[in-house]
Design an enzyme around this catalytic site. Structure first.
Site, PDB file in Angstrom:
ATOM      1  N   ASP A  27      22.869  34.834   6.920  1.00  0.00           N
ATOM      2  CA  ASP A  27      22.192  34.235   8.019  1.00  0.00           C
ATOM      3  C   ASP A  27      20.886  34.999   8.166  1.00  0.00           C
ATOM      4  O   ASP A  27      20.128  34.114   9.052  1.00  0.00           O
ATOM      5  CB  ASP A  27      23.023  34.595   9.230  1.00  0.00           C
ATOM      6  N   ARG A  30      28.031  24.798  12.237  1.00  0.00           N
ATOM      7  CA  ARG A  30      27.674  26.376  11.945  1.00  0.00           C
ATOM      8  C   ARG A  30      27.256  26.573  10.648  1.00  0.00           C
ATOM      9  O   ARG A  30      27.102  25.615   9.779  1.00  0.00           O
ATOM     10  CB  ARG A  30      28.885  27.456  12.479  1.00  0.00           C
ATOM     11  N   ARG A  83      22.253  30.333  19.398  1.00  0.00           N
ATOM     12  CA  ARG A  83      22.889  31.489  18.512  1.00  0.00           C
ATOM     13  C   ARG A  83      22.063  32.359  18.137  1.00  0.00           C
ATOM     14  O   ARG A  83      20.769  31.975  17.680  1.00  0.00           O
ATOM     15  CB  ARG A  83      23.781  30.947  17.378  1.00  0.00           C
ATOM     16  N   GLN A 132      36.399  30.663   8.862  1.00  0.00           N
ATOM     17  CA  GLN A 132      35.684  29.889   7.966  1.00  0.00           C
ATOM     18  C   GLN A 132      36.085  29.590   6.543  1.00  0.00           C
ATOM     19  O   GLN A 132      35.997  28.596   6.081  1.00  0.00           O
ATOM     20  CB  GLN A 132      34.348  30.246   8.402  1.00  0.00           C
TER      21      GLN A 132
HETATM   22  O1  MRU Z   1      29.306  32.090  12.300  1.00  0.00           O
HETATM   23  P1  MRU Z   1      29.079  31.219  10.786  1.00  0.00           P
HETATM   24  O2  MRU Z   1      30.422  30.197  10.599  1.00  0.00           O
HETATM   25  O3  MRU Z   1      27.735  30.176  11.345  1.00  0.00           O
HETATM   26  O4  MRU Z   1      28.621  32.120   9.907  1.00  0.00           O
HETATM   27  C1  MRU Z   1      28.110  31.408   8.607  1.00  0.00           C
HETATM   28  C2  MRU Z   1      27.872  32.530   7.530  1.00  0.00           C
HETATM   29  O5  MRU Z   1      28.066  33.796   7.642  1.00  0.00           O
HETATM   30  C3  MRU Z   1      27.362  31.928   6.234  1.00  0.00           C
HETATM   31  O6  MRU Z   1      27.757  32.953   5.263  1.00  0.00           O
HETATM   32  C4  MRU Z   1      25.961  31.977   6.406  1.00  0.00           C
HETATM   33  O7  MRU Z   1      25.493  31.241   7.470  1.00  0.00           O
HETATM   34  C5  MRU Z   1      25.234  31.363   5.030  1.00  0.00           C
HETATM   35  S1  MRU Z   1      25.211  29.571   5.434  1.00  0.00           S
HETATM   36  C6  MRU Z   1      24.948  28.857   3.887  1.00  0.00           C
END
Ligand code: MRU
Length: 357
Positions: A240, A51, A88, A199
């Protein structure tokens, strides 16, 4: 970066197999998982074994390599590309990486296609490491400036995991932190737990511990009072999808942290490689916001008394739960964007100027 003192990257390729660190098992178990066919890559992205925006882009690019190994056929490749993009919806890096690969691979019918694919995916990964390193060096300047005035431990708040586990190496939001730590600047990180998948607690705190950087996990609602008390010198988060307007889409809860930072005059920075910029969508309401299974809210994973991983229900069985995975922070609440090219204002003029668009 290091796990138990050993250098790692998040994804690599060995004997026609893609290797990943299964992030659904961290921090309790360190498991390296094999992705052998394109469906494995699609599934790893969907269930979040990998992720973080840059890492899911790289995994999708490797997914196309697996697709070629499995069945070197253009229509199969095209279908794989579509399925990977749909794994996703929110992080733009996924589409960015697949489009970049398909620009090289579409219409190539010779045996050379595998070498072309492997070269491109290696280039994507190499570039991500370099960009994240540069983000770190650029962000370091901000930390150095705050330190030159404060001359005491710098408290940085971060949300979710925009660390090296979300990229190939270094991370985005954590890269300035790692660079400052290497320079001997005393740093302490407030780590938002980041419900529902945690996370922050499971990944950011884990990777900071492995690099021996002082950090404290806080419930997602705690940042506001810490800012009111003057215990946060700056926030750095990842993203993202950042629009060319400077609006920032990131993990759910980022927006509320930006509002609290604004109210307390705490600088709020967003770290990103240019692969995370969406140059097409102009209105943030058009960003596809991922809605994930409500089970991520109603259940929680942890270690039981025998040290086995267990999932338990924490809500009333009958209750409904809504699990929106991302929100948008309007550009007006963002102090600056830390990119591989430098730091700029979160505005279309500044972004256009920085990236020559
Ligand atoms: O749902 P996730 O764990 O993929 O979300 C990740 C995030 O929101 C991070 O802040 C983002 O991907 C930045 S990655 C360097």
């Amino acid at each position: 970066m290091r796990i138990k003192g050993k250098e790692h990257t998040t994804i690599w390729f060995e004997n026609n197999i893609v290797k990943i660190i299964d992030q659904t098992k961290l921090p309790h178990q360190f498991i390296i998982k094999d992705l052998k066919i394109v469906k494995d890559a699609i599934n790893a992205i969907k269930v979040m074994e990998v992720r973080g925006a840059p890492l899911i882009g790289a995994t999708a690019a490797y997914g196309l390599v697996l697709s070629i190994i499995e069945n070197n056929d253009q229509s199969f490749l095209k279908k794989s590309a579509q399925n990977l993009i749909e794994a996703r919806p929110t992080a733009i890096n996924l589409k960015w990486a697949v489009d970049r690969m398909m620009n090289k691979l579409s219409g190539v019918n010779s045996d050379k296609i595998l070498d072309i694919a492997l070269n491109e995916v290696k280039e994507i990964c190499k570039e991500d490491v370099k960009f994240c390193e540069n983000i770190g060096l650029n962000g370091l300047k901000i930390i150095e400036e705050i330190y030159s005035k404060k001359k005491d431990t710098i408290n940085i708040l971060t949300h979710c995991n925009a660390g090296w586990l979300a990229t190939i190496n270094w991370g985005t939001a954590t890269s300035p932190i790692y660079h400052a730590h290497k320079k001997g600047i005393p740093i302490h990180v407030w780590v938002d737990e980041t419900r529902p998948r945690n996370q922050g607690a499971n990944l950011t705190s884990y990777e900071l511990n492995e690099e021996e950087i002082s950090n404290t996990i806080i419930a997602d609602n705690t940042g506001g009072i810490l800012m009111q008390r003057g215990d946060v010198d700056m926030c750095i988060v990842g993203t993202d999808r950042t629009l060319s307007t400077g609006d920032v889409c990131n993990k759910i809860g980022t927006y509320l942290k930006a509002l609290a930072a604004h109210d307390n005059n705490v600088p709020f920075y967003v770290a990103l490689p240019s692969s995370t910029i969406d140059w097409d969508i102009k209105n943030f309401k058009d960003i596809p916001i991922e809605e994930r299974d409500s089970e991520e809210l109603s259940h929680i994973d942890g270690l039981d008394e025998n040290n086995d991983l267990k999932k338990v229900l924490i809500y009333p069985k009958k209750s409904k739960a809504l699990n929106l995975a991302f929100d948008v922070t309007p550009a007006k609440y963002v102090t600056g964007l830390i990119t591989e090219k430098g730091i700029c204002e979160a505005s279309s003029d500044a972004l256009k100027k920085m990236f020559g668009k």
